[in-house]
Scaffold this motif. Structure first.
Motif, short mmCIF file in Angstrom:
data_model
loop_
_atom_site.label_atom_id
_atom_site.label_comp_id
_atom_site.label_asym_id
_atom_site.label_seq_id
_atom_site.Cartn_x
_atom_site.Cartn_y
_atom_site.Cartn_z
N ARG A 101 38.01 55.12 24.65
CA ARG A 101 39.34 54.60 25.44
C ARG A 101 38.39 55.11 26.99
O ARG A 101 38.14 56.58 26.77
CB ARG A 101 40.31 54.44 24.63
N LEU A 102 38.12 54.08 27.84
CA LEU A 102 37.86 54.15 29.00
C LEU A 102 39.37 54.35 29.73
O LEU A 102 39.25 52.10 30.27
CB LEU A 102 36.58 53.75 29.32
N TYR A 103 39.60 54.82 30.31
CA TYR A 103 40.31 54.59 31.55
C TYR A 103 39.72 54.46 33.18
O TYR A 103 39.21 55.13 33.63
CB TYR A 103 42.03 55.35 32.04
N THR A 104 39.98 53.03 34.13
CA THR A 104 39.62 53.25 35.18
C THR A 104 40.99 53.02 36.62
O THR A 104 41.28 51.57 36.23
CB THR A 104 37.99 52.24 35.81
N LEU A 105 40.71 53.41 37.51
CA LEU A 105 41.84 54.05 38.45
C LEU A 105 41.42 53.24 39.52
O LEU A 105 40.83 54.31 39.61
CB LEU A 105 43.50 54.58 37.98
N ARG A 106 42.18 52.57 40.09
CA ARG A 106 41.54 52.90 41.43
C ARG A 106 42.58 51.92 42.43
O ARG A 106 43.16 51.21 42.27
CB ARG A 106 40.81 51.35 42.05
N LYS A 107 42.63 53.11 43.87
CA LYS A 107 43.79 52.63 44.75
C LYS A 107 44.14 51.24 45.16
O LYS A 107 43.09 51.37 45.74
CB LYS A 107 44.00 53.85 45.41
N ILE A 108 45.11 50.96 44.99
CA ILE A 108 45.23 50.08 46.06
C ILE A 108 45.95 49.95 47.62
O ILE A 108 46.78 50.65 47.59
CB ILE A 108 46.77 49.00 45.12
N ASP A 109 45.17 49.61 48.56
CA ASP A 109 45.36 50.11 50.04
C ASP A 109 46.87 49.87 50.22
O ASP A 109 47.03 48.59 50.11
CB ASP A 109 44.64 49.70 50.66
N GLY A 110 47.85 50.61 50.80
CA GLY A 110 48.88 50.33 51.44
C GLY A 110 49.78 50.04 50.46
O GLY A 110 51.26 49.99 50.44
N THR A 111 49.23 50.37 49.17
CA THR A 111 50.73 50.79 48.30
C THR A 111 51.01 51.91 47.23
O THR A 111 49.90 52.48 48.08
CB THR A 111 50.93 49.19 46.98
N ASP A 112 52.34 52.31 46.43
CA ASP A 112 51.51 53.72 45.68
C ASP A 112 51.45 52.88 44.10
O ASP A 112 51.78 53.54 43.35
CB ASP A 112 53.07 54.04 45.55
N ARG A 113 50.60 51.49 44.31
CA ARG A 113 49.53 51.81 42.50
C ARG A 113 48.90 51.53 43.05
O ARG A 113 48.12 51.46 43.75
CB ARG A 113 50.33 49.37 42.38
#
Length: 442
Positions: free
Chosen positions: A230-242
């Motif tokens: 299983r692969l998890y890929t997280l990318r920060k969303i500019d201007g949010t804490d998500r």
């Protein structure tokens, strides 16, 4: 049907700088070839073999076979060479319960048994003749073959292969390179922000397709599953804490489960890809695009795909002129300059690595953790096969033949939630990919 009973001597698994290079070799008797033969593999589309259709030549993992439907509708996959004088049975006649060789009239059924030898003096001589044959299963708009020894495992009940044609779009592409580099491209989570980069013009597109535009350095993690990685890929969303989160999967030994063009319909969709060796220098890229709502725009998909294809499911673009790359379009909407079809992007870029990618020349980085784990898992699987065990992902029990844990999701995650808990919520929901017989989303 029966598979060959003669013992197969498996070559040893090498070590050293090219430790995993041996996995590119898939003929019978090679470690990777024997591993791949322990799983069901797609060999032809269902619509390519209609009733009264002509026999179809099949080449898979270096073996030349013929797929045919007898006059009773049964489908068989047997050796392409007649057991008598090695005539090509793709030229054969479909009649009398089998396929008849046009040279001397020998007749074979879907199990490879010889039913008739018209010119043979002995009426029982035919009973001593048995052609190589493989079991066939039809699912997901394709015929699948099991080419391993012994009893075939259960056909895996993956969501993308379930249900009728209204829930799925099935296609394939010819790949002019080794299967392994194509398969590894499917589990490379960083390339989506570059190779497949899209121009996003709305917040809705950002939510659905942001992973194809966000070039932030992703946070990557992998974990073993019963079927692969299983692969998890997280990318920060500019201007949010998500962050955007994309969960995809490597499915042993040559498949993956990812999001795809079905994303515009919301949750309940995924694409499964199989990269099936034709031989060590060519493969078929199979695509099974699924959505539980039954609302896939298959006409639009077919239009896009067929516009990029030549005869025989080959890509229209030719590597000899760099795939007709439009460098002017690279300044605007097309990052690679090869149009909008993701399949074209993937095929062209993996073919550019060479016919058989030389792993000794690569410099792997932290973003390649899924590829490295998949190589090790294939290596472990080859060892399992050599030692007489079923490799990971082979299903023998009905209780194991459901895949709610094959989670494919693209969404947003709060900074306070762990990726594992996010995934667990979907894995515990048996309705995520459940078919809706009314053809509308719940």
């Amino acid at each position: 049907m029966e598979t060959p009973t003669q013992p197969i001597v498996v070559k040893p698994r090498p070590r050293g700088a090219d430790r995993y290079q041996y996995l590119t070799q898939t003929n019978a008797g090679t470690p990777a070839g024997e591993l791949l033969r322990r799983y069901w593999q797609p060999v032809a589309t269902s619509d390519s073999l209609p009733k009264d259709g002509a026999p179809q030549p099949i080449r898979i993992m270096g073996e030349d076979l013929v797929l045919f439907r007898d006059d009773k509708g049964k489908v068989g996959l047997i050796d392409r060479k007649c057991a008598h004088r090695c005539t090509d049975l793709a030229l054969g006649r479909i009649e009398d319960g089998g396929i008849r060789c046009p040279y001397h009239g020998w007749l074979f059924d879907v199990n490879g048994r010889c039913l008739d030898q018209p010119a043979e003096a002995s009426p029982t001589a035919k009973d001593r003749i048995r052609m190589k044959s493989y079991p066939i299963h039809e699912a997901g708009g394709a015929f699948w073959a099991y080419m391993g020894p012994g009893e075939a495992p259960l056909f895996p009940n993956y969501p993308a292969l379930a249900g009728g044609d209204e829930f799925r779009y099935t296609t394939r592409w010819f790949g002019d390179c080794n299967w392994m580099q194509a398969s590894e491209g499917n589990i490379d989570p960083v390339h989506t922000s570059y190779l497949h980069q899209l121009e996003l013009t709305s917040s809705d597109m950002q939510a659905r397709w942001g992973v194809f535009a966000n070039q932030a350095r992703p946070e990557l993690a992998v974990e073993d599953t019963r079927f692969g990685v299983r692969l998890y890929t997280l990318r920060k969303i500019d201007g949010t804490d998500r962050s955007s989160i994309r969960i995809t999967n490597f499915v042993m030994p040559n498949a993956c489960a990812v999001g795809g063009f079905e994303g515009y319909l919301g949750e309940g969709g995924l694409t499964m890809l199989w990269d099936v060796p034709i031989d060590d220098e060519h493969h078929w890229r199979w695509e099974f695009i699924f959505h539980r709502s039954g609302q896939l725009d298959k006409a639009a998909l077919a239009k896009q795909y067929e516009s990029e294809k030549a005869e025989g499911d080959r890509m229209r673009r030719d590597k000899r002129d760099l795939y007709s790359q439009d460098r002017d379009s690279m300044k605007r909407e097309a990052y690679l300059g090869l149009g909008e079809c993701f399949s074209v992007h993937d095929i062209a870029i993996t073919q550019s690595q060479g016919t058989i990618h030389d792993q000794t020349g690569e410099h792997l980085s932290s973003s390649d953790i899924a590829i490295m784990r998949a190589r090790r898992m294939l290596d472990e699987g080859a060892k399992d096969v050599a030692e007489g065990r079923d490799p990971r992902g082979v299903v023998r029990a009905e209780s194991e033949n459901q895949f709610t844990d094959l989670v494919v999701v693209t969404g947003e995650i709060e900074s306070t939630e762990s990726k594992e808990m996010f995934c667990a919520r979907y894995a515990s929901d048996p309705t995520l990919f459940a078919l809706n017989n009314k053809g509308v989303t719940e």
